[in-house]
Scaffold this active site. Structure first.
Site, PDB file in Angstrom:
ATOM      1  N   GLY A 253       0.504  -1.259   0.078  1.00  0.00           N
ATOM      2  CA  GLY A 253      -0.004   0.135  -0.141  1.00  0.00           C
ATOM      3  C   GLY A 253       0.850   1.318  -0.086  1.00  0.00           C
TER       4      GLY A 253
ATOM      5  CD  GLU B 293       0.759  -8.875   1.713  1.00  0.00           C
ATOM      6  OE1 GLU B 293      -0.356  -8.431   1.040  1.00  0.00           O
ATOM      7  OE2 GLU B 293       0.513 -10.090   2.142  1.00  0.00           O
TER       8      GLU B 293
ATOM      9  N   GLY C 181       3.981  -3.391  -3.753  1.00  0.00           N
ATOM     10  CA  GLY C 181       4.111  -3.566  -5.137  1.00  0.00           C
ATOM     11  C   GLY C 181       4.572  -2.209  -5.499  1.00  0.00           C
ATOM     12  NE  ARG C 182       0.127   2.612  -5.707  1.00  0.00           N
ATOM     13  CZ  ARG C 182      -0.898   2.728  -6.638  1.00  0.00           C
ATOM     14  NH1 ARG C 182      -0.820   3.187  -7.811  1.00  0.00           N
ATOM     15  NH2 ARG C 182      -2.033   1.828  -6.237  1.00  0.00           N
TER      16      ARG C 182
ATOM     17  CB  CYS D 266     -14.211   2.361 -30.107  1.00  0.00           C
ATOM     18  SG  CYS D 266     -13.467   2.264 -31.845  1.00  0.00           S
ATOM     19  CD  GLU D 267     -15.117   1.501 -24.063  1.00  0.00           C
ATOM     20  OE1 GLU D 267     -15.640   2.391 -22.945  1.00  0.00           O
ATOM     21  OE2 GLU D 267     -15.273   0.280 -24.000  1.00  0.00           O
TER      22      GLU D 267
ATOM     23  CE1 TYR E 299      -1.414  -3.606  -8.643  1.00  0.00           C
ATOM     24  CE2 TYR E 299      -0.357  -1.338  -7.882  1.00  0.00           C
ATOM     25  CZ  TYR E 299      -0.840  -2.825  -7.759  1.00  0.00           C
ATOM     26  OH  TYR E 299      -0.565  -3.191  -6.414  1.00  0.00           O
TER      27      TYR E 299
HETATM   28  N1  LLP Z   1      -1.291  -6.952  -0.845  1.00  0.00           N
HETATM   29  C1  LLP Z   1      -2.527  -7.141  -1.464  1.00  0.00           C
HETATM   30  C2  LLP Z   1      -3.370  -8.253  -0.697  1.00  0.00           C
HETATM   31  C3  LLP Z   1      -2.859  -6.382  -2.322  1.00  0.00           C
HETATM   32  O1  LLP Z   1      -4.293  -6.493  -2.510  1.00  0.00           O
HETATM   33  C4  LLP Z   1      -2.184  -5.515  -2.895  1.00  0.00           C
HETATM   34  C5  LLP Z   1      -2.858  -4.540  -3.876  1.00  0.00           C
HETATM   35  C6  LLP Z   1      -1.039  -5.122  -2.498  1.00  0.00           C
HETATM   36  C7  LLP Z   1      -0.351  -5.897  -1.423  1.00  0.00           C
HETATM   37  C8  LLP Z   1       0.142  -4.524  -3.294  1.00  0.00           C
HETATM   38  O2  LLP Z   1      -0.285  -3.088  -3.135  1.00  0.00           O
HETATM   39  P1  LLP Z   1       0.575  -1.707  -3.376  1.00  0.00           P
HETATM   40  O3  LLP Z   1       2.167  -1.644  -2.420  1.00  0.00           O
HETATM   41  O4  LLP Z   1       0.961  -1.870  -5.015  1.00  0.00           O
HETATM   42  O5  LLP Z   1      -0.221  -0.577  -3.048  1.00  0.00           O
HETATM   43  N2  LLP Z   1      -4.619  -1.303 -10.027  1.00  0.00           N
HETATM   44  C9  LLP Z   1      -4.678  -0.190  -8.551  1.00  0.00           C
HETATM   45  C10 LLP Z   1      -3.988  -0.661  -7.436  1.00  0.00           C
HETATM   46  C11 LLP Z   1      -4.653  -2.052  -6.734  1.00  0.00           C
HETATM   47  C12 LLP Z   1      -3.981  -2.624  -5.900  1.00  0.00           C
HETATM   48  C13 LLP Z   1      -4.468  -3.994  -5.596  1.00  0.00           C
HETATM   49  N3  LLP Z   1      -3.850  -4.673  -4.305  1.00  0.00           N
HETATM   50  C14 LLP Z   1      -4.025   1.137  -9.101  1.00  0.00           C
HETATM   51  O6  LLP Z   1      -3.498   1.085 -10.311  1.00  0.00           O
HETATM   52  O7  LLP Z   1      -3.725   2.000  -8.580  1.00  0.00           O
END
Ligand code: LLP
Length: 422
Positions: free
Chosen positions: A245, A282, A284-285, A351-352, A380
């Protein structure tokens, strides 16, 4: 401070480079739309978080969904990272890219199927983040059937507001994720009675693109209280999974990711330290968003009413974040021309009407054939791409030191039609 700070994309003279490599040259060689990533930028972010957590026992489990490229999974695995997966497909990515990391995998997700649980049990993953009572029963029975013990945590919902876009906020009591924290103790007691389960941790994930540290601290504190109760009930809780997050700055505002990591690390470790538990995260981003850009070429510029539309060869099928979350991405010319600015909508060919990258954006005047870079598209972006409008998905290039290599070739019509039957 370079206007690109803290990104690996910066101008040298008029030309935009990615960690020293010319984006113009990469587009000429590989075509557009093209995702370009900087390996150094990803390593730098992972290193920052590793350093921030140095004084607590921890494993960083990169959220594969943010960018699932095998090359990125492999790179992070080699740095010692584990992985947060949400499907059997993501498990297979870890197996193919970095099989030695299978023991550092945590498995999240609200809809795990039998075959996915079985594959993860056979792989000997670190932790199942169980999201409901039905899944708990199923995991127990699959573990027994396969003669395994499943280390598990319940993903608890701490009822914390994450101050982010509603689609990516997950920690409130009316979201589909996890088990209400107030009910968790009772479900853990049930887990203790079920065969094949080792209740070893507590997990939480409150959402994505969170820019303040307070919600993280509050949720880990609430998890801490639960850990104490579970230990009092006789459970050997060794893991606290604080989820992902951590957000990034998508705008032009100066922002220091190292300071952001430090504040985040203090918030999550502060609450976790006293518990003597192994901390799992965890992210990601934070690792990949700013390491990547989507290069696209302008096809046409057209005027409709009062509006000017810049039509690019990338569309919402390649990068859906602006359409889906009204997300802001900086869009920069790959070669600065010095022309005056113009306020335009930058849109794709799909086409949107929702197929846009920016609306009413002032950018240096561009024309057909010019290249622009859509920044902060490493997370993402490709992982949410689709074939909508029967468009092949972009190629991906990784810049590493003074080399750039294709980590995913552009798809062909053969790839596209292979599964279809007439
Ligand atoms: N752990 C779980 C259980 C998750 O559901 C997620 C993201 C993460 C970790 C990683 O979160 P991060 O560190 O990346 O914030 N597509 C959306 C974001 C969707 C996030 C879904 N879950 C966007 O482009 O902003």
């Amino acid at each position: 401070m370079s206007p690109s700070f803290p990104r690996p994309f910066a101008y040298e003279g008029a030309r935009l480079l990615c960690s020293g490599s010319s984006l113009e040259a990469l587009a000429a060689e590989h075509g557009t739309p093209l995702y370009v990533y900087s390996a150094d930028a990803i390593r730098e972010r992972a290193g920052m978080l590793q350093a921030g957590l140095a004084d607590v026992p921890h494993t960083i489990c990169y959220a594969v969904k943010a960018n699932s490229a095998l090359a990125i999974v492999q790179m992070l695995g080699e740095m010692g990272c584990g992985f947060d997966i949400v499907s059997g497909g993501e498990l297979e990515r870890v197996r193919r890219a970095c099989p030695e990391a299978l023991g550092r995998v945590v498995f999240s997700g609200v809809g795990k199927q039998v075959w996915e649980l079985d594959a993860a049990l056979e792989a000997g993953i670190l932790l199942f983040n169980v999201e409901g009572e039905g899944e708990l029963e199923l995991l127990s029975s699959r573990a027994v059937a396969l003669g395994k013990t499943a280390r598990m945590a319940l993903r608890v919902n701490p009822d914390v507001f994450a101050e982010t876009h509603p689609y990516i906020s997950t920690g409130l009591s009316d979201h589909k994720f996890g088990i209400a924290i107030a009910k968790a103790r009772e479900v853990y007691r049930r887990a203790m009675t079920l065969p094949g389960l080792d209740p070893a941790g507590v997990s939480v994930h409150i959402g994505s693109q969170i820019r303040s540290t307070e919600p993280f601290a509050t949720s880990v504190e609430r998890v801490g209280q639960l850990v104490a109760e579970l230990r009092a009930d006789g459970m050997d809780i060794r893991y606290v999974d604080a989820g992902g997050g951590l957000g990034v700055e998508y705008g032009q505002v100066p922002w220091d990711p190292a300071a952001s990591v430090q504040a985040y690390a203090t918030a999550v470790t502060g609450a976790a330290r006293g518990l003597g538990a192994h901390l799992l995260l965890e992210p990601g981003r934070f690792f990949v968003a700013q390491a990547g850009a989507l290069l696209t070429r302008v096809l046409y510029v057209k005027q409709n009413g009062a509006k000017t539309f810049v039509i690019t060869d990338a569309g919402m099928n390649d990068l859906i974040r602006p359409s889906l979350y009204q997300a802001h991405h900086e869009i920069w010319p790959v070669v600065r021309s010095g022309r005056s600015e113009q306020t335009v909508d930058i849109v794709g060919p799909v086409c949107e009407s929702g197929d846009f990258f920016a609306r009413d954006r002032a950018i240096e005047r561009v024309g057909p054939g010019d290249l622009v870079a859509i920044l902060d598209a490493g997370a993402y972006g490709m992982s949410l791409s689709s074939h909508y409008n029967t468009r092949v998905r972009p190629a991906e290039v990784m810049v590493d030191g003074d080399k750039a290599r294709v980590i995913r070739r552009r798809e062909t019509f053969e790839d596209l039609f292979a599964p279809e039957v007439v």
